[in-house]
Structures are given as structure tokens and as C-alpha cells.
Design an enzyme around this catalytic site. Structure first.
Site, PDB file in Angstrom:
ATOM      1  N   PRO A   1       6.316   8.699  -2.649  1.00 35.09           N
ATOM      2  CA  PRO A   1       5.933   9.512  -3.136  1.00 35.09           C
ATOM      3  C   PRO A   1       4.469   9.249  -4.407  1.00 35.09           C
ATOM      4  O   PRO A   1       4.609   7.529  -4.521  1.00 35.09           O
ATOM      5  CB  PRO A   1       6.609   9.630  -4.729  1.00 35.09           C
ATOM      6  CG  PRO A   1       7.954   8.752  -4.353  1.00 35.09           C
ATOM      7  CD  PRO A   1       8.200   8.921  -3.159  1.00 35.09           C
ATOM      8  N   ASN A   2       3.947   9.386  -4.914  1.00 35.57           N
ATOM      9  CA  ASN A   2       2.439   9.204  -5.368  1.00 35.57           C
ATOM     10  C   ASN A   2       1.841   8.377  -4.238  1.00 35.57           C
ATOM     11  O   ASN A   2       0.390   8.395  -4.905  1.00 35.57           O
ATOM     12  CB  ASN A   2       3.031   8.142  -6.669  1.00 35.57           C
ATOM     13  CG  ASN A   2       3.810   8.669  -7.545  1.00 35.57           C
ATOM     14  OD1 ASN A   2       3.136   9.854  -7.984  1.00 35.57           O
ATOM     15  ND2 ASN A   2       4.869   8.509  -7.832  1.00 35.57           N
TER      16      ASN A   2
ATOM     17  N   ARG B   1      -5.965   6.658  -7.968  1.00 37.12           N
ATOM     18  CA  ARG B   1      -5.502   5.735  -9.118  1.00 37.12           C
ATOM     19  C   ARG B   1      -5.439   4.572  -9.020  1.00 37.12           C
ATOM     20  O   ARG B   1      -4.756   3.978  -8.352  1.00 37.12           O
ATOM     21  CB  ARG B   1      -4.644   6.554 -10.432  1.00 37.12           C
ATOM     22  CG  ARG B   1      -4.835   8.248  -9.895  1.00 37.12           C
ATOM     23  CD  ARG B   1      -4.774   8.712 -11.108  1.00 37.12           C
ATOM     24  NE  ARG B   1      -4.851  10.541 -11.061  1.00 37.12           N
ATOM     25  CZ  ARG B   1      -3.956  11.487 -11.043  1.00 37.12           C
ATOM     26  NH1 ARG B   1      -2.839  10.742 -11.194  1.00 37.12           N
ATOM     27  NH2 ARG B   1      -4.259  12.219 -11.103  1.00 37.12           N
TER      28      ARG B   1
ATOM     29  N   TYR C   1      -3.631  -1.197  -6.558  1.00 38.03           N
ATOM     30  CA  TYR C   1      -3.031  -0.781  -5.125  1.00 38.03           C
ATOM     31  C   TYR C   1      -4.428  -0.384  -4.516  1.00 38.03           C
ATOM     32  O   TYR C   1      -4.167  -0.302  -3.608  1.00 38.03           O
ATOM     33  CB  TYR C   1      -2.848   0.618  -5.172  1.00 38.03           C
ATOM     34  CG  TYR C   1      -0.979   0.157  -6.461  1.00 38.03           C
ATOM     35  CD1 TYR C   1      -0.029  -0.428  -5.052  1.00 38.03           C
ATOM     36  CD2 TYR C   1      -1.437   1.467  -7.339  1.00 38.03           C
ATOM     37  CE1 TYR C   1       1.222  -0.421  -5.835  1.00 38.03           C
ATOM     38  CE2 TYR C   1       0.117   1.212  -7.543  1.00 38.03           C
ATOM     39  CZ  TYR C   1       1.846   0.534  -6.868  1.00 38.03           C
ATOM     40  OH  TYR C   1       2.333   0.517  -7.722  1.00 38.03           O
TER      41      TYR C   1
ATOM     42  N   ASN D   1       6.688   3.281   4.206  1.00 38.67           N
ATOM     43  CA  ASN D   1       6.626   2.810   2.490  1.00 38.67           C
ATOM     44  C   ASN D   1       7.021   4.094   1.862  1.00 38.67           C
ATOM     45  O   ASN D   1       6.632   4.762   1.700  1.00 38.67           O
ATOM     46  CB  ASN D   1       4.848   2.763   2.480  1.00 38.67           C
ATOM     47  CG  ASN D   1       5.056   2.369   0.816  1.00 38.67           C
ATOM     48  OD1 ASN D   1       5.834   1.997  -0.299  1.00 38.67           O
ATOM     49  ND2 ASN D   1       3.353   1.561   0.210  1.00 38.67           N
TER      50      ASN D   1
ATOM     51  N   ALA E   1       8.483   4.781  -4.393  1.00 42.56           N
ATOM     52  CA  ALA E   1       9.762   4.290  -5.897  1.00 42.56           C
ATOM     53  C   ALA E   1      11.002   4.476  -5.394  1.00 42.56           C
ATOM     54  O   ALA E   1      11.860   3.697  -5.644  1.00 42.56           O
ATOM     55  CB  ALA E   1       9.373   4.986  -7.002  1.00 42.56           C
TER      56      ALA E   1
ATOM     57  N   GLU F   1       9.330  -2.344   6.951  1.00 37.78           N
ATOM     58  CA  GLU F   1       8.783  -1.471   5.919  1.00 37.78           C
ATOM     59  C   GLU F   1       8.342  -2.036   5.447  1.00 37.78           C
ATOM     60  O   GLU F   1       7.862  -3.359   5.476  1.00 37.78           O
ATOM     61  CB  GLU F   1      10.579  -1.903   4.991  1.00 37.78           C
ATOM     62  CG  GLU F   1      10.749  -1.763   3.493  1.00 37.78           C
ATOM     63  CD  GLU F   1      11.491  -2.074   2.323  1.00 37.78           C
ATOM     64  OE1 GLU F   1      12.520  -3.091   3.030  1.00 37.78           O
ATOM     65  OE2 GLU F   1      11.216  -2.388   1.270  1.00 37.78           O
TER      66      GLU F   1
ATOM     67  N   HIS G   1       4.926  -2.838   1.979  1.00 37.17           N
ATOM     68  CA  HIS G   1       4.674  -2.383   0.785  1.00 37.17           C
ATOM     69  C   HIS G   1       3.036  -3.457   0.444  1.00 37.17           C
ATOM     70  O   HIS G   1       3.000  -4.058   1.261  1.00 37.17           O
ATOM     71  CB  HIS G   1       5.581  -2.735  -0.478  1.00 37.17           C
ATOM     72  CG  HIS G   1       6.707  -2.864  -0.961  1.00 37.17           C
ATOM     73  ND1 HIS G   1       7.197  -1.338  -1.123  1.00 37.17           N
ATOM     74  CD2 HIS G   1       8.098  -3.069  -0.081  1.00 37.17           C
ATOM     75  CE1 HIS G   1       8.587  -0.873  -0.139  1.00 37.17           C
ATOM     76  NE2 HIS G   1       8.773  -2.465   0.593  1.00 37.17           N
TER      77      HIS G   1
ATOM     78  N   ARG H   1       6.594  -8.286  -9.134  1.00 41.01           N
ATOM     79  CA  ARG H   1       6.657  -6.957 -10.598  1.00 41.01           C
ATOM     80  C   ARG H   1       7.811  -7.424 -10.878  1.00 41.01           C
ATOM     81  O   ARG H   1       8.817  -7.887 -10.873  1.00 41.01           O
ATOM     82  CB  ARG H   1       6.076  -6.226  -9.074  1.00 41.01           C
ATOM     83  CG  ARG H   1       4.744  -6.463  -8.928  1.00 41.01           C
ATOM     84  CD  ARG H   1       3.948  -5.191  -8.006  1.00 41.01           C
ATOM     85  NE  ARG H   1       4.500  -3.919  -8.921  1.00 41.01           N
ATOM     86  CZ  ARG H   1       3.783  -2.510  -8.819  1.00 41.01           C
ATOM     87  NH1 ARG H   1       4.048  -1.815  -7.159  1.00 41.01           N
ATOM     88  NH2 ARG H   1       3.620  -1.775  -9.024  1.00 41.01           N
TER      89      ARG H   1
END
Ligand code: CA2
Length: 152
Positions: A12-13, A20, A25, A76, A79, A100, A102, A109
Site C-alpha cells: 500500500p501507498n 508525495r 522516500y 516491500n 505498512a 524483504e 524497504h 524510525r
């Protein structure tokens, strides 16, 4: 002979990448990441099937379909990394090597990003290298697939 395919999944996103929050990012888009993945995989004799969804069930359907058709998975999960037992279960039963990835260093974070439901079903985890995390994951997966070929 057709090249083995790596399924690269984005949660998601991640469709907002480069559009954005560039301070967090980066300014590269998901399209740029896809291009970089195809380029590096091609040099390594692999094909890439690159997908993004904002929906947990869609990601799970794709993971289930990968069994038998893909050589490995780079994911990835966004969330969902920190929440999804369902994605954990799907990856565990896919019976494929999973890396995995990121973009950000999740350990720098918020504490809620420090736990992953994916890490314990992955061969390895790459985080904090921005869009290059994906390229590093493809290189890692290529080495694993090569080693498996030699063992066969
Ligand atoms: O660092 C990563 O790659 C993350 O998987 C990104 C997720 C976050 O929830 C994870 O903790 C770490 C967020 C993806 C959202 O991506 C956006 C990109 C641009 C603008 C807004 C969101």
C-alpha cells in the site's frame, strides 16, 4: 529457454513513490524502480514481474499464484509488513525464496516499524538504501538461485 521470473511485490501507498513525501522516500517513482529492476535482472539472466496493490487480499492472491510460476519473491509490503499475519502465512506456504525490502531504514524510525511479520519467512532483509534496496535484493536472490542450480 525462458528466463526464471522474480515476482517483485509492492504494498500500500508505494504507488505514491516520487509523487508525495520525497524527503522521506526520495524522488524516484515506482516506475523508475521497476525499470531498474528489469535492467539488473536482465543482466543476471532473470525476468521480473513487477506489481503494486493497496489491497492485502490482492497481494496474497499474487503470492499464491507465484508458487509454481516464479523462482522467488522480492517484497516491500509497505505498512502490511508490520501488521499482516495473512501475508506472513501466504509467503511461508509459497515455498519460494523471499527477500524483504524497504526503502527506508525502518530501525531508525518509529518503534511500530521495528517488527516485521515477513522477516522470519524471508531469506534476507534489505532496508535503508532507497530505491537501490530493490536492486540489491535482486542481486541477492540471483545468487541464491545460482547456488540452488549448482546444488541440483
Ligand atoms: O521503507 C519502506 O519501504 C516501507 O516499507 C514504506 C512503507 C512504510 O509503512 C514501512 O514502514 C517502510 C510506506 C510506503 C508508503 O510509501 C509512500 C511513498 C511516497 C509517499 C507516501 C507514501
Amino acid at each position: 529457454m525462458t528466463e526464471p521470473t522474480i515476482l517483485v511485490l509492492n504494498g500500500p501507498n508505494l504507488n505514491l513513490l516520487g509523487v508525495r513525501e520525497p524527503a522521506l522516500y526520495g524522488s524516484e517513482t515506482l516506475g523508475d524502480v521497476e525499470e531498474a529492476c528489469h535492467e539488473r535482472a536482465g543482466l543476471l539472466g532473470l525476468a521480473v514481474d513487477f506489481r503494486q496493490s493497496n489491497h492485502e487480499g490482492q497481494l496474497i492472491d499474487w503470492i499464491q499464484e507465484a508458487r509454481g510460476s516464479a523462482a522467488g519473491i522480492v517484497i516491500n509490503a509497505g505498512a502490511y509488513t508490520h501488521t499482516s499475519v495473512a501475508i506472513h502465512d501466504a509467503l511461508r506456504s509459497a515455498d519460494l525464496p523471499v527477500i524483504e525490502v524497504h526503502l527506508s531504514n525502518v530501525f531508525k524510525r518509529e518503534p511500530f516499524r521495528h517488527h516485521s511479520y515477513i522477516s522470519d519467512v524471508a531469506v534476507g532483509v534489505i532496508c535503508g538504501f532507497g530505491t537501490n534496496s530493490y536492486v540489491l535484493a535482486i542481486e541477492g536472490l540471483a545468487a541464491i538461485l545460482d547456488a540452488a542450480k549448482e546444488d541440483a
